[in-house]
Scaffold this motif. Structure first.
Motif, PDB file in Angstrom:
ATOM      1  N   GLN A  34       0.832  -1.205   0.000  1.00 32.06           N
ATOM      2  CA  GLN A  34       0.000   0.000   0.000  1.00 32.06           C
ATOM      3  C   GLN A  34       0.867   1.255   0.000  1.00 32.06           C
ATOM      4  O   GLN A  34       0.619   2.191  -0.786  1.00 32.06           O
ATOM      5  CB  GLN A  34      -0.915  -0.004   1.231  1.00 32.06           C
ATOM      6  CG  GLN A  34      -1.750   1.264   1.379  1.00 32.06           C
ATOM      7  CD  GLN A  34      -2.532   1.288   2.685  1.00 32.06           C
ATOM      8  OE1 GLN A  34      -2.554   0.311   3.421  1.00 32.06           O
ATOM      9  NE2 GLN A  34      -3.178   2.399   2.962  1.00 32.06           N
ATOM     10  N   PHE A  35       1.880   1.303   0.853  1.00 29.56           N
ATOM     11  CA  PHE A  35       2.728   2.493   0.926  1.00 29.56           C
ATOM     12  C   PHE A  35       3.650   2.607  -0.293  1.00 29.56           C
ATOM     13  O   PHE A  35       4.010   3.718  -0.693  1.00 29.56           O
ATOM     14  CB  PHE A  35       3.532   2.491   2.221  1.00 29.56           C
ATOM     15  CG  PHE A  35       2.728   2.915   3.414  1.00 29.56           C
ATOM     16  CD1 PHE A  35       2.396   4.249   3.613  1.00 29.56           C
ATOM     17  CD2 PHE A  35       2.263   1.979   4.324  1.00 29.56           C
ATOM     18  CE1 PHE A  35       1.628   4.646   4.698  1.00 29.56           C
ATOM     19  CE2 PHE A  35       1.490   2.359   5.415  1.00 29.56           C
ATOM     20  CZ  PHE A  35       1.174   3.696   5.605  1.00 29.56           C
TER      21      PHE A  35
ATOM     22  N   LEU B 118       3.757   5.840  -2.606  1.00 25.22           N
ATOM     23  CA  LEU B 118       5.020   6.502  -2.948  1.00 25.22           C
ATOM     24  C   LEU B 118       5.123   6.717  -4.455  1.00 25.22           C
ATOM     25  O   LEU B 118       5.584   7.779  -4.902  1.00 25.22           O
ATOM     26  CB  LEU B 118       6.198   5.650  -2.461  1.00 25.22           C
ATOM     27  CG  LEU B 118       7.592   6.253  -2.664  1.00 25.22           C
ATOM     28  CD1 LEU B 118       7.716   7.575  -1.931  1.00 25.22           C
ATOM     29  CD2 LEU B 118       8.667   5.278  -2.173  1.00 25.22           C
ATOM     30  N   THR B 119       4.668   5.746  -5.225  1.00 27.33           N
ATOM     31  CA  THR B 119       4.665   5.896  -6.683  1.00 27.33           C
ATOM     32  C   THR B 119       3.767   7.048  -7.106  1.00 27.33           C
ATOM     33  O   THR B 119       4.134   7.860  -7.971  1.00 27.33           O
ATOM     34  CB  THR B 119       4.184   4.590  -7.352  1.00 27.33           C
ATOM     35  OG1 THR B 119       5.064   3.522  -6.989  1.00 27.33           O
ATOM     36  CG2 THR B 119       4.153   4.739  -8.862  1.00 27.33           C
ATOM     37  N   MET B 120       2.596   7.162  -6.487  1.00 27.97           N
ATOM     38  CA  MET B 120       1.671   8.249  -6.801  1.00 27.97           C
ATOM     39  C   MET B 120       2.254   9.593  -6.385  1.00 27.97           C
ATOM     40  O   MET B 120       2.121  10.583  -7.114  1.00 27.97           O
ATOM     41  CB  MET B 120       0.329   8.009  -6.095  1.00 27.97           C
ATOM     42  CG  MET B 120      -0.415   6.838  -6.736  1.00 27.97           C
ATOM     43  SD  MET B 120      -2.006   6.380  -5.977  1.00 27.97           S
ATOM     44  CE  MET B 120      -2.451   7.719  -4.984  1.00 27.97           C
TER      45      MET B 120
ATOM     46  N   ALA C 260       6.934  11.821   3.791  1.00 31.61           N
ATOM     47  CA  ALA C 260       6.143  11.175   4.839  1.00 31.61           C
ATOM     48  C   ALA C 260       5.834   9.725   4.471  1.00 31.61           C
ATOM     49  O   ALA C 260       5.891   8.832   5.325  1.00 31.61           O
ATOM     50  CB  ALA C 260       4.844  11.949   5.065  1.00 31.61           C
ATOM     51  N   VAL C 261       5.536   9.481   3.199  1.00 31.75           N
ATOM     52  CA  VAL C 261       5.239   8.115   2.755  1.00 31.75           C
ATOM     53  C   VAL C 261       6.486   7.249   2.845  1.00 31.75           C
ATOM     54  O   VAL C 261       6.422   6.090   3.280  1.00 31.75           O
ATOM     55  CB  VAL C 261       4.688   8.122   1.317  1.00 31.75           C
ATOM     56  CG1 VAL C 261       4.561   6.699   0.785  1.00 31.75           C
ATOM     57  CG2 VAL C 261       3.331   8.809   1.277  1.00 31.75           C
TER      58      VAL C 261
ATOM     59  N   ALA D 239       4.041  18.214  -2.536  1.00 30.42           N
ATOM     60  CA  ALA D 239       4.232  16.862  -3.053  1.00 30.42           C
ATOM     61  C   ALA D 239       5.494  16.234  -2.483  1.00 30.42           C
ATOM     62  O   ALA D 239       5.524  15.048  -2.145  1.00 30.42           O
ATOM     63  CB  ALA D 239       4.291  16.886  -4.578  1.00 30.42           C
ATOM     64  N   GLU D 240       6.563  17.037  -2.366  1.00 28.53           N
ATOM     65  CA  GLU D 240       7.811  16.523  -1.801  1.00 28.53           C
ATOM     66  C   GLU D 240       7.637  16.155  -0.333  1.00 28.53           C
ATOM     67  O   GLU D 240       8.171  15.138   0.126  1.00 28.53           O
ATOM     68  CB  GLU D 240       8.915  17.565  -1.959  1.00 28.53           C
ATOM     69  CG  GLU D 240       9.379  17.754  -3.400  1.00 28.53           C
ATOM     70  CD  GLU D 240      10.406  18.854  -3.538  1.00 28.53           C
ATOM     71  OE1 GLU D 240      10.625  19.577  -2.525  1.00 28.53           O
ATOM     72  OE2 GLU D 240      10.968  18.999  -4.629  1.00 28.53           O
TER      73      GLU D 240
END
Length: 258
Positions: free
Chosen positions: A94-95, A99-101, A134-135, A128-129
């Motif tokens: 899920q994470f 991260l890809t998104m 955080a992800v 976004a950064e």
């Protein structure tokens, strides 16, 4: 999840008592898992899984023959170990998707910023950064927790293998050799297991000097070695690229030092 003394479990409990305690622990875990919005890794659920692992261990050692007939080794794996593996892998996946998104959103904002030089796009890129950071932090946390769980589970299963071998004199009879190598080289456990199951295990089944309990213990050991091989595979699959490179550098340095 750590191995601990099962709550209310008596070390000298007989086979029937252990089976009854395992059934109660399973029922308690199932009831708690049916609660709405329950955290799979809540402390009370982790303690219940640890209780089950300890009870299964005692049953395997108490009565190998009955445990073999009831396939207790598989029940240990699919009740006390594998569900957690599935949940850890789901959380990590899920994470990784998040991260890809986040990376895609950051790249899009960067392209828009370059095209228009607008302050709004710059602010969007910063957001976004921050989201991506955080992800990544959360993903690293779950990967570390998963590695810790896999290491603890490996130790728990290796303990059962060692105790079964010692209690049933498998090493003394020559039915199981180089037991210490298993603990030192857990990544080769799947190879050991397949070789044992199809070669040494077959010879042991034909050995008339072995008791029913010893034959059962050998079969259980073979099954546990396969599960240990699975744990090893998950540890390798979910080791980050940075960790893999660091490990390779340590191996090279160790070789040069020798």
């Amino acid at each position: 999840m750590e191995l601990r003394e099962a709550e209310g479990a008596v070390p000298t409990a007989n086979t029937a008592e252990l089976i009854k305690m395992i059934r109660k622990a399973n029922e308690a875990l199932d009831a708690n898992m049916r609660v709405a919005n329950v955290d799979f890794f809540a402390s009370h659920l982790e303690l219940l899984r640890a209780d089950m692992l300890e009870l299964y261990r005692r049953l395997l050692l108490r009565n190998p023959y009955s445990s073999y007939r009831k396939d207790v080794a598989s029940k240990l794996w699919f009740s006390a170990v594998y569900p957690s593996i599935e949940q850890y892998r789901a959380n990590i996946k899920q994470f990784e998707a998040m991260l890809t998104m986040s990376s895609a959103a950051r790249n899009a904002n960067s392209s828009n910023s370059s095209a228009s030089n607008g302050s709004g796009n710059i602010a969007g890129q910063s957001t976004a950064e921050a989201d991506a950071f955080a992800v990544r932090k959360e993903l690293a946390k779950w990967r570390a927790r998963f590695q810790k769980f896999l290491q603890a589970s490996t130790g728990s299963l290796l303990r059962v293998v060692t105790e079964l071998a010692e209690n049933n004199e498998l090493v003394a009879t020559g039915s199981l050799t180089k037991l210490s190598d298993f603990a030192l080289d857990y990544r080769a456990l799947s190879v050991h297991a397949f070789g044992f199951e199809f070669v040494d295990g077959l010879r042991s089944e034909l050995d008339p000097t072995l008791t029913h309990s010893q034959r059962a213990a050998l079969t259980i050991v073979s099954r546990l070695l396969l599960y240990l091989g699975d744990l090893s595979r998950y540890r390798i699959l979910h080791t980050s690229r940075k960790q893999s490179i660091t490990g390779m550098m340590r191996v090279v340095s160790s070789g040069q030092g020798q």
